[in-house]
Design an enzyme around this catalytic site. Structure first.
Site, PDB file in Angstrom:
ATOM      1  N   GLU A   1       0.846  -1.194   0.000  1.00 25.05           N
ATOM      2  CA  GLU A   1       0.000   0.000   0.000  1.00 25.05           C
ATOM      3  C   GLU A   1       0.885   1.249   0.000  1.00 25.05           C
ATOM      4  O   GLU A   1       2.012   1.216   0.520  1.00 25.05           O
ATOM      5  CB  GLU A   1      -0.900  -0.062   1.254  1.00 25.05           C
ATOM      6  N   ASP A   2       0.407   2.323  -0.576  1.00 30.67           N
ATOM      7  CA  ASP A   2       1.189   3.560  -0.585  1.00 30.67           C
ATOM      8  C   ASP A   2       1.198   4.221   0.797  1.00 30.67           C
ATOM      9  O   ASP A   2       2.258   4.458   1.374  1.00 30.67           O
ATOM     10  CB  ASP A   2       0.702   4.530  -1.675  1.00 30.67           C
TER      11      ASP A   2
ATOM     12  N   ASP B   1      -3.474   5.591   6.315  1.00 36.08           N
ATOM     13  CA  ASP B   1      -3.937   6.842   6.914  1.00 36.08           C
ATOM     14  C   ASP B   1      -4.890   6.469   8.066  1.00 36.08           C
ATOM     15  O   ASP B   1      -4.430   6.135   9.151  1.00 36.08           O
ATOM     16  CB  ASP B   1      -4.606   7.649   5.793  1.00 36.08           C
TER      17      ASP B   1
ATOM     18  N   PHE C   1      -0.510  16.316   3.660  1.00 35.16           N
ATOM     19  CA  PHE C   1      -0.958  15.703   2.409  1.00 35.16           C
ATOM     20  C   PHE C   1       0.241  15.553   1.493  1.00 35.16           C
ATOM     21  O   PHE C   1       0.890  16.534   1.147  1.00 35.16           O
ATOM     22  CB  PHE C   1      -2.066  16.508   1.731  1.00 35.16           C
TER      23      PHE C   1
ATOM     24  N   ARG D   1       1.806  11.879  -9.594  1.00 35.90           N
ATOM     25  CA  ARG D   1       2.228  10.497  -9.358  1.00 35.90           C
ATOM     26  C   ARG D   1       3.634  10.243  -9.892  1.00 35.90           C
ATOM     27  O   ARG D   1       4.344   9.354  -9.438  1.00 35.90           O
ATOM     28  CB  ARG D   1       1.278   9.507 -10.050  1.00 35.90           C
TER      29      ARG D   1
HETATM   30  P1  IMP Z   1      -7.115   5.098   4.704  1.00 34.00           P
HETATM   31  O1  IMP Z   1      -8.223   4.167   4.393  1.00 34.00           O
HETATM   32  O2  IMP Z   1      -7.606   6.298   5.445  1.00 34.00           O
HETATM   33  O3  IMP Z   1      -5.958   4.445   5.410  1.00 34.00           O
HETATM   34  O4  IMP Z   1      -6.647   5.684   3.315  1.00 34.00           O
HETATM   35  C1  IMP Z   1      -5.499   5.330   2.680  1.00 34.00           C
HETATM   36  C2  IMP Z   1      -5.545   5.854   1.276  1.00 34.00           C
HETATM   37  O5  IMP Z   1      -5.887   7.246   1.267  1.00 34.00           O
HETATM   38  C3  IMP Z   1      -4.181   5.782   0.641  1.00 34.00           C
HETATM   39  O6  IMP Z   1      -4.012   4.551  -0.030  1.00 34.00           O
HETATM   40  C4  IMP Z   1      -4.208   6.939  -0.312  1.00 34.00           C
HETATM   41  O7  IMP Z   1      -4.806   6.522  -1.535  1.00 34.00           O
HETATM   42  C5  IMP Z   1      -5.124   7.940   0.337  1.00 34.00           C
HETATM   43  N1  IMP Z   1      -4.328   8.961   1.045  1.00 34.00           N
HETATM   44  C6  IMP Z   1      -4.157   9.101   2.384  1.00 34.00           C
HETATM   45  N2  IMP Z   1      -3.341  10.118   2.682  1.00 34.00           N
HETATM   46  C7  IMP Z   1      -2.958  10.634   1.485  1.00 34.00           C
HETATM   47  C8  IMP Z   1      -2.063  11.718   1.113  1.00 34.00           C
HETATM   48  O8  IMP Z   1      -1.438  12.407   1.947  1.00 34.00           O
HETATM   49  N3  IMP Z   1      -1.910  11.925  -0.220  1.00 34.00           N
HETATM   50  C9  IMP Z   1      -2.553  11.190  -1.172  1.00 34.00           C
HETATM   51  N4  IMP Z   1      -3.378  10.180  -0.865  1.00 34.00           N
HETATM   52  C10 IMP Z   1      -3.583   9.899   0.449  1.00 34.00           C
HETATM   53 MG    MG Z   2      -4.638   4.198  -2.049  1.00 32.93          MG
END
Ligand code: IMP
Ligand code: MG
Length: 175
Positions: free
Chosen positions: A99-100, A103, A152, A165
């Protein structure tokens, strides 16, 4: 489109070094399986997974999955919307989810719950970035590239409105 700039947070050199380290650690951890499938969550993980698998010196399959995007109400646990499913079967395999960013952790929580119904041998997670302060689910990545503050970020596969990207580094968006 509104104006913003991107300040470098993690350089491409630092990313390369850390991905190399992760490759070594992860290879060692999976040294006694030949059923490893590395699964990238698209689109944000595409660059990271490409570099990471090049640093693995063990037999590995690669597959991808796309789930509904951030902020979607589909993200209540166990109710993840699959936009593009895996091509292969994970039953009995060791799955490494790539995963990238973790959050809130809601995405991973839902994806893991969904993949567990397919009865893999194991599911582990490698996340490039972790925003621990934002976590609201119980998810913990097994391997993390970098801990980052609640900013962000973009670059190295990660987008803001589908842009940035392609940046080779990770930067924070400054408005
Ligand atoms: P989560 O479900 O809240 O953990 O969301 C994770 C996903 O939100 C990541 O895979 C990203 O696609 C997106 N995301 C969360 N923070 C960022 C950020 O700072 N920049 C861009 N995408 C983000
Ligand atoms: Mg994502």
């Amino acid at each position: 489109m509104e104006n913003y700039k991107v300040d470098i947070l993690i350089s491409d050199k630092d990313i390369t070094q850390r991905v190399n380290e992760l490759g070594k650690i992860i290879s060692a951890s999976y040294s006694d399986t030949n059923k490893l499938i590395v699964v990238g969550l698209l689109r944000g993980s595409f660059m990271f997974i490409a570099d990471l698998v090049r640093c693995l010196d063990i037999p590995v399959e690669v597959d991808f999955i796309t789930v509904s995007s951030y902020g979607s109400e589909m993200f209540s646990s166990g109710n993840v919307k699959i936009l593009k499913d895996l091509d292969g079967d994970i039953n009995g395999h060791d799955v490494l989810l790539v995963e990238d960013i973790v959050d809130t952790g809601k995405t991973l929580e839902a994806v893991i719950e969904m993949l567990e119904t397919r009865v893999p041998n194991s599911i582990k997670v490698c996340a490039l970035l972790n925003k621990q302060s934002r976590r609201i689910s119980n998810i913990k990545a097994d391997w993390i590239g970098f801990e980052i503050p609640d900013e962000f970020v973009v670059g190295y596969g990660i987008d803001y409105d589908q842009r940035n990207r392609n940046l080779p580094y990770i930067g924070k968006v400054v408005k």
